[in-house]
Design a protein around this motif. Structure first.
Motif: not given
Length: 397
Positions: A379-383
């Motif tokens: 999720l952090m990578k996507q954000l």
């Protein structure tokens, strides 16, 4: 018409007989199994009780497998817990009791904790004598040898005393005067007196000025080394059951006491306090998991139970038909498919158990934590690719 509810002892163990959902499902299971095995075309040689027995076994098997994997997630939290409690289908709070209990022996060796009490006693020193026997001369205030007390002693039915353990020395109160009495003024007689009366840090000559700490440490080390090399050294040596005192006691110490703190060999089932958790949950065999409440089993579990019941019934039917290789009819023999039914039933059971275990393996608490961590990282990578609107990093709504 015979139904499950009006049949006496419909299942071998009767574990789920009182559950309304189980009673309804049992009657439906008879129709399901017989139709799947071709009863509308060729009679299926299974009684209702045979199918109900398979139904009960399938439910028990489902609960057993489910509890095995639940125990993998929760056993640490239940170790020592009362075996008389019912903990099935509950989400326990995590605790560190196991780790704390596991670390107690290390704390005991470091003399900062543990589950076993220490004992203290004294040896009466004699002028010119260095060697003393710890097993017989180390005594408490009543004059009883410490070696014969506590967990080290066991009295048999006839009153005979048996010594079953050993004794470990924790501390010998025999050491040099502290280096602090020489810390700042090595010629002051006041500091010698202050040290003997244990208030060496409260006189003007031992005021600790604001100096680098390393300087104090180095100076204390130098003074300790000086005392050890240039003076008579206060020390001892333990060999077997004997303790040797240095320096040799003189007439001034004749009749004085040398105090020693010891502990006996620890008995893992008898610590120094009452611990009922010793008789609690110890392994998978006594963790208090009871049979499942059938009324609470969801559709996922019920469908697995139906398929497993079918596989068990198929195997049972195969065993019945294997008793008769063929049935004579006018002009020929009809061969029965008992062997193939047994093989197919066993194969279906194995596949169902394997698929259930594989699914449960991904649902243990450790696996769920790993998945949650991976999801948060992804999720952090996507954000990182989300553009900041109007140069602002605050989102509303």
């Amino acid at each position: 018409m015979t139904t499950f509810a009006n049949t006496t002892s419909p299942t071998p163990f009767g574990v789920f007989d009182d559950y309304t959902d189980f009673q309804t499902e049992a009657d439906n299971m008879v129709v399901f199994v017989k139709r799947k095995l071709g009863d509308d075309v060729l009679s299926v040689e299974l009684t209702k009780k045979m199918i109900w027995s398979s139904f009960e076994e399938a439910t028990l098997e489902y609960g057993s497998i489910l509890h095995q994997y639940q125990a993998k997630s929760t056993l640490l939290n239940y170790l020592g817990y009362s075996t008389g409690s019912d903990v099935q289908q509950k989400l326990p709070r995590q605790n560190l009791e196991y780790l704390t209990r596991f670390s107690e022996p290390y704390a005991m060796e470091a003399n900062i904790g543990g589950s076993y009490n220490f004992m203290s006693g004294s040896i009466t020193l004699e002028d010119g004598r260095q060697d003393y026997d710890l097993t017989s001369e180390l005594k408490n205030g009543d004059g009883t040898a410490l070696f014969t007390l506590g967990s080290n002693a066991e009295t048999s039915a006839d009153g005979t005393l048996h010594l079953r353990g050993k004794m470990k020395i924790a501390e010998v109160y025999h050491f040099n005067p502290q280096a602090a009495y020489r810390f700042f003024d090595t010629t002051s007689a006041i500091n010698y007196l202050n040290n003997e009366f244990s208030f060496e840090s409260f006189t003007p000559e031992t005021i600790f000025y604001v100096l680098p700490v390393f300087e104090d440490i180095l100076r204390a080390g130098q003074l300790d080394t000086s005392n050890r090399v240039r003076r008579s050294n206060y020390s001892y040596q333990v060999t077997g059951t004997k303790i040797r005192i240095f320096p040799t006691p003189t007439g001034q110490l004749d009749g004085k006491k040398l105090w020693i703190k010891v502990r006996h060999y620890p008995d893992p089932l008898n610590p120094s306090y009452t611990d009922n958790s010793i008789y609690g949950v110890s392994d998978l065999s006594n963790i208090p998991y009871n049979n499942l409440d059938y009324n609470k089993i969801n559709s996922i579990g019920r469908q697995w139970i139906r398929q497993y019941t079918l596989a068990l019934s198929m195997e049972t039917l195969g065993r019945v038909r294997s008793k008769f290789g063929s049935i004579p009819v006018p002009g020929a023999d009809v061969s029965l498919d008992g062997t193939s039914l047994i093989s197919e039933g066993r194969s279906d059971k194995e596949k169902l158990v394997t698929s259930l275990k594989e699914m449960l393996e991904t649902l243990t608490y450790d696996s769920l934590i790993e998945k949650s961590a991976a999801r948060a990282e992804n999720l952090m990578k996507q954000l990182k690719h989300v553009p900041i609107p109007n140069g602002k990093a605050i989102f509303f709504g």
